[in-house]
Design a protein around this motif. Structure first.
Motif, mmCIF file in Angstrom:
data_model
loop_
_atom_site.group_PDB
_atom_site.id
_atom_site.type_symbol
_atom_site.label_atom_id
_atom_site.label_comp_id
_atom_site.label_asym_id
_atom_site.label_seq_id
_atom_site.Cartn_x
_atom_site.Cartn_y
_atom_site.Cartn_z
ATOM 1 N N LEU A 35 0.980 -1.043 -0.055
ATOM 2 C CA LEU A 35 -0.002 -0.237 0.245
ATOM 3 C C LEU A 35 1.345 1.026 0.131
ATOM 4 O O LEU A 35 1.208 1.980 1.208
ATOM 5 N N PRO A 36 1.437 1.440 -1.726
ATOM 6 C CA PRO A 36 2.087 3.315 -1.399
ATOM 7 C C PRO A 36 1.882 3.925 -0.868
ATOM 8 O O PRO A 36 1.292 4.142 -1.733
ATOM 9 N N VAL A 37 2.569 4.753 -0.179
ATOM 10 C CA VAL A 37 1.760 6.365 0.274
ATOM 11 C C VAL A 37 2.606 7.138 0.042
ATOM 12 O O VAL A 37 4.661 6.440 0.277
ATOM 13 N N ARG A 38 3.177 8.124 0.257
ATOM 14 C CA ARG A 38 4.253 8.997 0.278
ATOM 15 C C ARG A 38 3.518 10.518 1.391
ATOM 16 O O ARG A 38 2.549 11.094 0.586
ATOM 17 N N ALA A 39 4.340 10.150 2.085
ATOM 18 C CA ALA A 39 4.472 11.262 3.484
ATOM 19 C C ALA A 39 5.346 11.273 4.402
ATOM 20 O O ALA A 39 6.948 10.187 3.595
ATOM 21 N N ASP A 40 5.764 11.854 4.930
ATOM 22 C CA ASP A 40 6.748 12.135 5.885
ATOM 23 C C ASP A 40 6.491 10.006 6.631
ATOM 24 O O ASP A 40 5.203 10.362 7.946
ATOM 25 N N LYS A 41 7.384 9.661 7.029
ATOM 26 C CA LYS A 41 6.901 8.128 7.654
ATOM 27 C C LYS A 41 7.282 8.527 9.506
ATOM 28 O O LYS A 41 5.734 7.523 9.375
#
Ligand code: ADP
Length: 631
Positions: free
Chosen positions: A511-517
């Motif tokens: 479930l790829p997301v783009r954010a600050d982990k």
């Protein structure tokens, strides 16, 4: 000719005063010795043109006079025109026939004023006034005072005289062509033409001294004029006088002859008549039709009103043809001051100034709006930046608080690998002291020590992320499943301590997301901590905290559910508000920070209750497309 200087557009002030006198007396004028008496009718004015209707100089001046008189009398005037055609029919018989004809024609309507345009008309009416207009006042115009004297004009004839002076035209040419070295003067072969040439010789005597050569082109046929003018050096000035006849006796309207010459001339041509403009002449000093028309009109009005009037000189002016200036590359700035320029193309500003002003205004308004918008954007960015900074600070405090809350269970968790390491090390040490150490066993013990060390290292590295302060968002693409697993690892010690069972379901894919982990991990920890708090009073066997990830509405979704008491419906909307808490030691910031984080990355968070009891929180984050840059 001599009639090239006539004018037409009439300014009314002086004139209206004269007409006022006229109308007060009910169109009845009384005067002294030269008085004319008009009773119960409008005044009659006869205008005599010396040539035929083709000669623009006289017709234009006559038109100017006509409109002046009509305008000033409100049309209460009878105007008659006669073309004597004396250029083409100069014979005495024609003159006598004409006089007899006009005498009979005007027998029943005798003119009160006769305007004689040109020298020939003046001579004609003076000789025949008794036949045509006995008792009429005569106004002559369009020739010089010297000519008036020469033709012996009677003293009761008043005149609007013009002075032929080629010098001013020559000076205009010198101003425009300061580098010219040769002077040419063109004149025809009629008596009038020769008279003009003689006058010009006298007028230009001094002027011509400043030129290397001065040449009078005279006694030539039209073809010879054209040919000679086409061969003069480029640094020449050509002054055109009149050509009524050429050497062969051919009759011309002067401007037509001048046009032929100017068309192929190799240097600029100048002339002292307004009629030459439009026929290839650069310009000259002349009486304009307008000025002459005004002057003659004034004299006629004065005559009708019976006012004493005397001869006057029609004012002269410089005129130039802008197209010819351009043709010869002559500069507008070199024209004498006050020169009337004809055919001057308006420049962009003159022609479109209204549009230009409007467009400039529009551009300025637009620029203003754009500046305001840019300023607004800058302010907004600044505000966003500071809001982000505040969020980062709040998140950091929240992380520290979480780390603090979990510290005892984490310490406990760390204790396990550390104790194992210590025990293993002691065992290895004992084995090594034995007489025959079991190397294989020692090897196994060392591997265990390495694994335990790795476990302890993992626990610490997870905590390091929680405690690290950051001033900027660390954008990265990651799998929501991984972050969920990592958060479960962090809290699993605490959950164990509280007797809570942890379950987790994950879909097979990423479930790829783009954010600050670390931020997303913090959201999960907040939800998990709240869930564990909510199950404090639950039966120990039922305490279950469930994490489920998956796809929902094309977004990556995480559901965190517990088996606590759930959230009363009326509180559901308030729990995300800052400082809303139902806990004794709560801050009420965990959920509001979680929502701020999720919304920063374009996601959403909501709370609800499970049908079988307990609360459920849903976090949805946009799926990242590979290569897409963070906004
Ligand atoms: P705090 O935990 O400091 O109270 P939060 O913003 O994290 O602040 O939570 C706000 C309130 O929301 C909690 O005090 C609690 O009343 C309610 N809440 C949050 N999570 C749950 C949950 N899983 N079950 C029931 N109530 C909850």
């Amino acid at each position: 000719m001599g009639l090239g200087e006539w004018s037409g557009r009439l300014c009314c002030t002086a004139f209206l005063l004269a007409v006022a006198a006229l109308s007060v007396s009910g169109c009845q004028a009384a005067a002294s010795d030269t008085s004319i008496v008009i009773i119960d009718r409008v005044p009659r004015v006869l205008v005599l043109y010396p040539y035929d209707e083709r000669i623009a100089a006289t017709t234009a001046a006559g038109e100017a006079l006509r409109s002046r008189l009509l305008e000033a009398t409100n049309g209460k005037i009878d105007l008659f025109s006669e073309f004597l055609d004396l250029s083409r029919f100069p014979e005495g018989e024609h003159v006598a026939r004409m006089a007899g004809y006009l005498g009979e024609k005007y027998a029943v309507r005798r003119p009160d004023v006769v305007v004689a345009l040109g020298r020939e008309s003046a001579s004609f009416i003076v000789a025949n006034r008794g036949t045509i207009a006995p008792g009429a006042k005569i106004v002559a115009a369009g020739f010089g005072a010297a000519t008036a004297e020469k033709i012996d004009l009677p003293h009761d004839v008043i005149g609007a005289f013009t002075t032929f002076n080629i010098l001013k035209t020559a000076e205009m040419a010198r101003g425009l062509q300061p580098d010219a070295r040769h002077l040419y003067i063109i004149g025809g072969s009629s008596d009038f033409d020769r008279a003009r040439l003689t006058t010009a010789r006298a007028d230009l005597k001094q002027f011509s001294k400043s030129y290397n050569t001065t040449t009078y082109l005279e006694d030539l046929s039209i073809d010879e004029f054209v040919e000679r003018a086409s061969r003069v050096p480029r640094n020449s000035i050509i002054l055109a006088l009149t050509i009524f006849n050429d050497r062969t006796g051919r009759n011309f309207i002067p401007r037509d002859a001048i046009r032929q010459i100017a068309a192929t001339a190799s240097a600029p041509v100048y002339g002292p008549y307004q009629t030459y403009i439009d026929h290839g002449v650069v310009g000259g000093n002349t009486v304009t039709f307008e000025a002459l028309g005004r002057s003659v009109g004034d004299l006629v009005i004065a005559a009708i009103a019976g006012k004493p009037a005397s001869d006057l000189e029609a004012p002269q002016t410089y005129i130039a043809d802008a197209r010819q200036l351009q043709r010869w590359g002559l500069a507008e700035k070199d024209l004498p001051p006050g020169t009337i320029q004809l055919h001057r193309e308006k420049n962009l500003w003159e022609e479109h100034w209204v549009m230009l002003v409007a467009v400039s205004g529009l551009v300025l308004v637009q620029a203003g709006i754009i500046s305001a918008l840019l300023l607004e954007r800058r302010r907004r960015r600044k505000a966003e930046c500071s809001a982000r900074l505040h969020l980062l600070e709040a998140v950091h405090l929240n992380q520290s608080a979480t780390a603090g809350a979990l510290s005892s269970s984490i310490a406990h968790e760390l204790n396990q690998p550390l104790s194992a390491i210590r025990n293993n090390a002691e065992a290895a040490s004992v084995l090594l002291k034995s007489a025959n150490p079991d190397h294989e066993l020692i090897q196994q013990i060392l591997l265990d020590i390495q694994e335990d060390d790795q476990r302890a290292g993992d626990i610490i590295s997870r905590m390091r992320g929680l405690l690290k302060k950051r001033n900027e968002i660390d954008w990265q693409e990651f799998d929501l499943n991984d972050v969920t697993s990592s958060a479960i690892h962090i809290i699993h010690g605490e959950a164990e301590r509280r007797g809570i069972k942890l379950t987790s379901t994950q879909p097979p894919g990423e479930l790829p997301v783009r954010a600050d982990k670390v931020h997303v991990q913090q959201v999960i920890l907040n939800l998990a901590t709240n869930a564990m708090d909510a199950m404090l009073d639950a039966v120990p066997a039922r305490r279950t905290l469930t994490f489920a990830t998956g796809l929902a509405n094309e977004k990556a979704e995480l559901r965190v559910s517990d088996t606590g008491d759930g959230i009363p419906e009326e509180r559901l909307i308030r729990i995300f508000e800052p400082f809303y808490t139902t806990k004794k030691a709560g801050t009420g910031l965990g959920l509001s920070i979680a929502r701020a984080i999720v919304e920063t990355y374009g996601g959403s968070i909501c709370a609800g209750n499970c049908p079988e009891g307990g609360a459920v929180f849903r976090v949805a984050l946009p799926l990242s497309r590979r290569g897409e840059r963070p906004r």
